[in-house]
Design an enzyme around this catalytic site. Structure first.
Site, PDB file in Angstrom:
ATOM      1  N   GLN A 129     -19.398   0.920  -1.725  1.00 55.55           N
ATOM      2  CA  GLN A 129     -18.385   0.393  -2.627  1.00 55.55           C
ATOM      3  C   GLN A 129     -17.601  -0.721  -1.936  1.00 55.55           C
ATOM      4  O   GLN A 129     -16.858  -0.464  -0.996  1.00 55.55           O
ATOM      5  CB  GLN A 129     -17.414   1.502  -3.042  1.00 55.55           C
ATOM      6  CG  GLN A 129     -18.074   2.640  -3.783  1.00 55.55           C
ATOM      7  CD  GLN A 129     -17.134   3.816  -3.906  1.00 55.55           C
ATOM      8  OE1 GLN A 129     -17.391   4.892  -3.390  1.00 55.55           O
ATOM      9  NE2 GLN A 129     -16.016   3.628  -4.594  1.00 55.55           N
ATOM     10  N   GLU A 185      -8.251   0.661   1.129  1.00 49.83           N
ATOM     11  CA  GLU A 185      -7.691   0.908   2.465  1.00 49.83           C
ATOM     12  C   GLU A 185      -8.524   1.940   3.237  1.00 49.83           C
ATOM     13  O   GLU A 185      -8.838   1.747   4.408  1.00 49.83           O
ATOM     14  CB  GLU A 185      -6.241   1.397   2.336  1.00 49.83           C
ATOM     15  CG  GLU A 185      -5.583   1.773   3.657  1.00 49.83           C
ATOM     16  CD  GLU A 185      -5.093   0.573   4.444  1.00 49.83           C
ATOM     17  OE1 GLU A 185      -4.910   0.736   5.662  1.00 49.83           O
ATOM     18  OE2 GLU A 185      -4.895  -0.497   3.853  1.00 49.83           O
ATOM     19  N   ARG A 186      -8.897   3.021   2.573  1.00 49.14           N
ATOM     20  CA  ARG A 186      -9.657   4.074   3.255  1.00 49.14           C
ATOM     21  C   ARG A 186     -11.030   3.559   3.680  1.00 49.14           C
ATOM     22  O   ARG A 186     -11.493   3.829   4.791  1.00 49.14           O
ATOM     23  CB  ARG A 186      -9.798   5.279   2.314  1.00 49.14           C
ATOM     24  CG  ARG A 186     -10.547   6.460   2.901  1.00 49.14           C
ATOM     25  CD  ARG A 186     -10.412   7.688   1.987  1.00 49.14           C
ATOM     26  NE  ARG A 186     -11.269   8.760   2.424  1.00 49.14           N
ATOM     27  CZ  ARG A 186     -12.511   8.954   2.014  1.00 49.14           C
ATOM     28  NH1 ARG A 186     -13.040   8.131   1.123  1.00 49.14           N
ATOM     29  NH2 ARG A 186     -13.237   9.965   2.467  1.00 49.14           N
ATOM     30  N   ARG A 187     -11.696   2.794   2.800  1.00 48.11           N
ATOM     31  CA  ARG A 187     -13.007   2.246   3.143  1.00 48.11           C
ATOM     32  C   ARG A 187     -12.916   1.257   4.301  1.00 48.11           C
ATOM     33  O   ARG A 187     -13.777   1.220   5.177  1.00 48.11           O
ATOM     34  CB  ARG A 187     -13.608   1.550   1.913  1.00 48.11           C
ATOM     35  CG  ARG A 187     -14.346   2.487   0.976  1.00 48.11           C
ATOM     36  CD  ARG A 187     -14.579   1.858  -0.381  1.00 48.11           C
ATOM     37  NE  ARG A 187     -13.419   2.023  -1.247  1.00 48.11           N
ATOM     38  CZ  ARG A 187     -13.163   1.247  -2.288  1.00 48.11           C
ATOM     39  NH1 ARG A 187     -13.962   0.246  -2.585  1.00 48.11           N
ATOM     40  NH2 ARG A 187     -12.114   1.484  -3.019  1.00 48.11           N
ATOM     41  N   GLN A 212       0.838  -1.197   0.000  1.00 43.22           N
ATOM     42  CA  GLN A 212       0.000   0.000   0.000  1.00 43.22           C
ATOM     43  C   GLN A 212       0.879   1.257   0.000  1.00 43.22           C
ATOM     44  O   GLN A 212       1.632   1.497   0.949  1.00 43.22           O
ATOM     45  CB  GLN A 212      -0.897  -0.003   1.253  1.00 43.22           C
ATOM     46  CG  GLN A 212      -1.602   1.313   1.544  1.00 43.22           C
ATOM     47  CD  GLN A 212      -2.557   1.744   0.447  1.00 43.22           C
ATOM     48  OE1 GLN A 212      -2.241   2.645  -0.329  1.00 43.22           O
ATOM     49  NE2 GLN A 212      -3.707   1.109   0.380  1.00 43.22           N
TER      50      GLN A 212
END
Length: 303
Positions: A78, A96-98, A54
């Site tokens: 999503q 990663e953010r989700r 990442q």
């Protein structure tokens, strides 16, 4: 601790991704523990390990909190993308953010596309094809478009070409994701149409959007009536309280032209015509909205 609810949103995207499969080469045989083909599932958050490759390491706390609040209200629109390591463990590929926001929101399970191979182009093309075969509500459709843009490197031009839609249609649909979570829930439930939702986006703040959304439902307002209410609200906020507006003589052609341009650009447009000169004013809600409007006027403009 909150858990993910399989709402209509989850079911709609679930159907889309469950129809998607990725072909394998003959010598790329999966182990007995790992199913072949990409598929959709809800998996435990605790079973996902971080992607060591990442590149992004800094995530703005305020933006994560906003996403977490949206997930609590509407659910995760999503799905993340993971690859299986065994029958019950996965490595994050995209999202990663989700994933971080879902943890902050208290989810114990999260919707995911489980993808055994790295064939991104095949998966992307399959998703593009399946979007047209699955009946999605406007918010699900917006989430699917955004997923293709953010996770699979699609452009709005590619989406428009593949789906046989105009680029402004794609852009306007994606804008629905900017609605407050409470309004998104109503769009997902079908009590607010995409036309109502686009009109609400012309308002300046979430509170005003939520207040007018409630009026739309309780009074059964049409899209046209909603647009007029938005215009009236804008006029009220821009007219000083200590000044009376000067009486204005309506020009029928200017009124008709303003309505047509407002519909075309999906924003408020005013047309003033005098005996010797006039002006057209197109309102926009930030740089991204300005780019969207410029795209409609002339896609070759680059500023």
């Amino acid at each position: 601790m909150a858990t993910h609810r399989q709402t209509g949103l989850g079911r709609g995207l679930g159907e889309l991704f469950q129809q998607t499969t990725v072909k394998r080469e003959p010598d790329d045989e999966p182990s007995e523990e790992i199913p072949s083909g990409s598929h959709y599932a809800e998996i435990p958050v605790s079973s996902i390990r971080a992607n060591p490759q990442q590149p992004r390491t800094v995530f703005e706390p305020e933006a994560l909190s906003e996403l977490a609040e949206s997930i609590r209200e509407v659910g995760l629109l999503q799905p993340i993308v993971v690859r299986p390591l065994s029958s019950d463990s996965y490595e994050l590929v995209m999202g990663e953010r989700r994933l971080r926001a879902s943890k902050e929101a208290g989810l114990t399970r999260i919707p995911a596309i489980i993808r055994p191979t790295e064939e991104e182009a095949l998966l992307r093309d399959a998703l593009l094809e399946n979007i047209q075969r699955v009946q999605l509500n406007p918010l699900e459709e917006a989430a699917a478009y955004q997923q293709l843009l953010s996770d699979f490197g699609c452009t709005q031009e590619e989406l428009a070409l593949k789906l046989k839609k105009s680029r402004p249609q794609i852009s306007n649909t994606i804008r629905l994701l900017k609605l407050p979570p409470a309004v998104q829930k109503r769009v997902a439930a079908g009590v607010l149409s995409a036309g109502h939702a686009r009109a609400l986006l012309s308002l300046n703040d979430a509170q005003s959007m939520e207040k007018l959304a409630t009026r739309i439902i309780t009074e059964g307002m049409s899209v046209r009536a909603t647009e007029e209410a938005v215009t009236l609200s804008s006029d009220t906020t821009t007219t000083p309280a200590n000044r009376s507006p000067r009486p204005k003589v309506e020009n029928p052609r200017a009124t008709t032209l303003a309505a047509a341009l407002s519909h075309k650009f999906d924003t408020r447009v005013s047309v003033n015509m005098g005996s010797r000169h006039g002006k057209v004013v197109i309102e926009f809600a930030g740089e991204e909205d300005l780019d969207r409007i410029l795209d409609i006027i002339d896609p070759t403009i680059e500023l």
